[in-house]
Write an enzyme that holds these catalytic residues in place. Structure first.
Site, PDB file in Angstrom:
ATOM      1  N   ASN A   7       0.882  -1.031   0.000  1.00 25.81           N
ATOM      2  CA  ASN A   7       0.042  -0.046  -0.106  1.00 25.81           C
ATOM      3  C   ASN A   7       1.028   1.067   0.021  1.00 25.81           C
ATOM      4  O   ASN A   7       1.592   1.500   0.838  1.00 25.81           O
ATOM      5  CB  ASN A   7      -0.924   0.099   1.108  1.00 25.81           C
ATOM      6  CG  ASN A   7      -1.932   1.268   1.251  1.00 25.81           C
ATOM      7  OD1 ASN A   7      -1.484   2.347   0.958  1.00 25.81           O
ATOM      8  ND2 ASN A   7      -2.987   0.981   1.624  1.00 25.81           N
ATOM      9  N   HIS A  43      -5.618   3.522  -1.717  1.00 25.93           N
ATOM     10  CA  HIS A  43      -6.731   3.913  -0.722  1.00 25.93           C
ATOM     11  C   HIS A  43      -7.143   5.371  -1.024  1.00 25.93           C
ATOM     12  O   HIS A  43      -6.747   6.102  -0.121  1.00 25.93           O
ATOM     13  CB  HIS A  43      -6.830   3.258   0.519  1.00 25.93           C
ATOM     14  CG  HIS A  43      -7.994   3.231   1.301  1.00 25.93           C
ATOM     15  ND1 HIS A  43      -8.536   2.500   2.382  1.00 25.93           N
ATOM     16  CD2 HIS A  43      -9.224   4.208   0.965  1.00 25.93           C
ATOM     17  CE1 HIS A  43      -9.741   2.999   2.766  1.00 25.93           C
ATOM     18  NE2 HIS A  43     -10.410   3.788   2.074  1.00 25.93           N
ATOM     19  N   GLU A  70      -8.789   0.281  -2.930  1.00 25.79           N
ATOM     20  CA  GLU A  70      -9.655   0.447  -1.880  1.00 25.79           C
ATOM     21  C   GLU A  70     -10.301   1.551  -1.568  1.00 25.79           C
ATOM     22  O   GLU A  70      -9.958   2.584  -2.051  1.00 25.79           O
ATOM     23  CB  GLU A  70      -8.924   0.203  -0.604  1.00 25.79           C
ATOM     24  CG  GLU A  70      -7.794  -1.037  -0.350  1.00 25.79           C
ATOM     25  CD  GLU A  70      -7.255  -1.116   0.907  1.00 25.79           C
ATOM     26  OE1 GLU A  70      -6.881  -2.362   1.239  1.00 25.79           O
ATOM     27  OE2 GLU A  70      -7.114  -0.368   1.444  1.00 25.79           O
ATOM     28  N   THR A 100      -8.430   6.655   9.587  1.00 24.49           N
ATOM     29  CA  THR A 100      -8.012   5.471   8.797  1.00 24.49           C
ATOM     30  C   THR A 100      -8.927   4.511   8.916  1.00 24.49           C
ATOM     31  O   THR A 100     -10.087   4.846   9.765  1.00 24.49           O
ATOM     32  CB  THR A 100      -6.616   4.923   9.361  1.00 24.49           C
ATOM     33  OG1 THR A 100      -6.221   3.808   8.505  1.00 24.49           O
ATOM     34  CG2 THR A 100      -6.619   4.461  10.812  1.00 24.49           C
ATOM     35  N   HIS A 190      -4.293  -4.296   7.661  1.00 21.98           N
ATOM     36  CA  HIS A 190      -4.197  -3.205   8.630  1.00 21.98           C
ATOM     37  C   HIS A 190      -3.530  -3.438   9.659  1.00 21.98           C
ATOM     38  O   HIS A 190      -3.743  -4.526  10.606  1.00 21.98           O
ATOM     39  CB  HIS A 190      -5.710  -2.903   9.073  1.00 21.98           C
ATOM     40  CG  HIS A 190      -5.913  -1.419   9.431  1.00 21.98           C
ATOM     41  ND1 HIS A 190      -6.046  -0.316   8.524  1.00 21.98           N
ATOM     42  CD2 HIS A 190      -5.650  -0.837  10.664  1.00 21.98           C
ATOM     43  CE1 HIS A 190      -6.387   0.827   9.259  1.00 21.98           C
ATOM     44  NE2 HIS A 190      -5.791   0.580  10.571  1.00 21.98           N
ATOM     45  N   GLY A 213       0.876  -1.252   4.349  1.00 24.50           N
ATOM     46  CA  GLY A 213       1.485   0.198   4.026  1.00 24.50           C
ATOM     47  C   GLY A 213       2.205   0.649   5.083  1.00 24.50           C
ATOM     48  O   GLY A 213       3.588   0.783   5.045  1.00 24.50           O
TER      49      GLY A 213
HETATM   50  C1  LIG Z   1      -8.524  -0.811   4.464  1.00 25.01           C
HETATM   51  C2  LIG Z   1      -7.353  -0.599   5.144  1.00 25.01           C
HETATM   52  O1  LIG Z   1      -7.309  -1.192   6.407  1.00 25.01           O
HETATM   53  C3  LIG Z   1      -6.262   0.311   4.663  1.00 25.01           C
HETATM   54  O2  LIG Z   1      -6.589   0.800   3.299  1.00 25.01           O
HETATM   55  C4  LIG Z   1      -6.052   1.590   5.356  1.00 25.01           C
HETATM   56  O3  LIG Z   1      -7.218   1.989   5.508  1.00 25.01           O
HETATM   57  C5  LIG Z   1      -4.907   2.429   4.836  1.00 25.01           C
HETATM   58  O4  LIG Z   1      -5.599   3.617   4.597  1.00 25.01           O
HETATM   59  P1  LIG Z   1      -4.597   4.979   5.279  1.00 25.01           P
HETATM   60  O5  LIG Z   1      -3.311   4.738   4.551  1.00 25.01           O
HETATM   61  O6  LIG Z   1      -5.593   6.202   4.796  1.00 25.01           O
HETATM   62  O7  LIG Z   1      -4.576   4.691   6.666  1.00 25.01           O
HETATM   63  N1  LIG Z   2      -5.768  -3.001   3.469  1.00 28.15           N
HETATM   64  C1  LIG Z   2      -4.836  -2.673   4.377  1.00 28.15           C
HETATM   65  C2  LIG Z   2      -3.929  -1.792   3.601  1.00 28.15           C
HETATM   66  O1  LIG Z   2      -4.096  -1.439   2.717  1.00 28.15           O
HETATM   67  C3  LIG Z   2      -2.466  -1.418   4.504  1.00 28.15           C
HETATM   68  O2  LIG Z   2      -3.104  -0.866   5.741  1.00 28.15           O
HETATM   69  P1  LIG Z   2      -1.946  -0.633   6.792  1.00 28.15           P
HETATM   70  O3  LIG Z   2      -0.650  -1.610   6.592  1.00 28.15           O
HETATM   71  O4  LIG Z   2      -1.476   0.995   6.379  1.00 28.15           O
HETATM   72  O5  LIG Z   2      -2.514  -0.515   8.067  1.00 28.15           O
END
Ligand SMILES: CC(=O)[C@@H](O)[C@H](O)COP(=O)(O)O
Ligand SMILES: NCC(=O)COP(=O)(O)O
Length: 238
Positions: A7, A43, A70, A100, A190, A213
């Site tokens: 991510n 996202h 997403e 988030t 997440h 991410g």
């Molecule tokens: C669905 C999920 O868990 C991730 O997409 C998370 O919401 C990342 O988004 P942010 O980087 O905006 O926190």
């Molecule tokens: N779907 C979860 C994602 O894309 C990344 O979440 P995070 O590692 O940033 O919490």
């Protein structure tokens, strides 16, 4: 083997801090793939505080692994998916002001809305995944929406993991078996990181994909992006 989708939201956060194009999210996405990412996740949020809608269009022309978009399925998200036709569309129930993602869908009360959205996204050629809490009551209704996969919301797992990893993973293993029985593919994401990832993947051997991410980008500050991606890949291969 569970696939790693990186991510890149946080790369865009850094870029946006100065207004120019450094770091270049398109270049970073291509480098992530070169370094071993098996997918790229974004996202976009309505305030475009990290990934912008234009980034998604730009990324769509270069991502050669699996592109996963997403988001909350508002009109803009649906239009984006219609235009880009990502390999995967992951539906997340975040309100526009969410800092988030903080919960999965209530697939019981939103079942008919989700059914229409899933069908529309599938008509664009997207595989659809629904972000979901690890509670068994949500899985049969999720199946009835026609979704291809569900993504387990792993924040509760990640926060309990340091204290009691067996207790943390138990509900996830239980719902994973339900998903498998229902024929739903399984993703997770997440707050996954280098400490908690391997245990989750080993506990659910049929987990198809994780998207990571925040922690991965933080780790890259210390280890470098190439090493970090390889380190995460290795956690999935243990
Ligand atoms: C669905 C999920 O868990 C991730 O997409 C998370 O919401 C990342 O988004 P942010 O980087 O905006 O926190
Ligand atoms: N779907 C979860 C994602 O894309 C990344 O979440 P995070 O590692 O940033 O919490």
């Amino acid at each position: 083997m569970t696939k790693l989708s990186v991510n890149i939201n946080k790369i865009a956060t850094l870029r946006n801090a100065r207004g120019a194009n450094n770091p270049d999210v398109v270049k970073v996405a291509m480098d992530c793939e070169r370094f071993g990412a098996q997918g790229i996740t974004v996202h976009p949020r309505p305030d475009e505080r990290h990934i912008r809608y234009q980034d998604v269009l730009d990324l769509a022309t270069v991502v050669s692994t699996e592109f996963n978009i997403e988001g909350y399925p508002d009109q803009r998200y649906m239009q984006l998916c219609k235009e880009v036709k990502p390999a995967q569309a992951t539906l997340v129930p975040d309100p526009p002001d969410a800092i988030t993602s903080n919960t999965g869908w209530d697939t019981i009360s939103n079942q008919s809305q989700l059914r229409d959205i899933v069908a529309e996204l599938q008509s664009y050629g997207c595989r659809v995944s629904i972000f979901i809490n690890p509670e068994d009551k949500y899985f049969e209704p999720a199946k009835l929406t026609g979704t291809d996969r569900v993504e387990l919301y792993t924040e509760p797992y990640a926060s309990l993991f340091p204290k009691d990893k067996e207790k943390a993973v138990k509900p996830y293993v239980e719902v994973a078996l339900i998903a498998k029985e229902l024929g739903l593919g399984l993703n997770a994401g997440h707050d996954l990181d280098l400490h908690n990832l391997a245990y989750l993947a080993q506990s659910i051997p049929f987990l198809e994909e994780v998207s990571i991410g925040h922690a991965l980008v933080c780790d890259a500050l210390y280890y470098g992006l190439q090493n970090t991606i390889q380190m995460y890949r290795r956690q999935l291969e243990l």
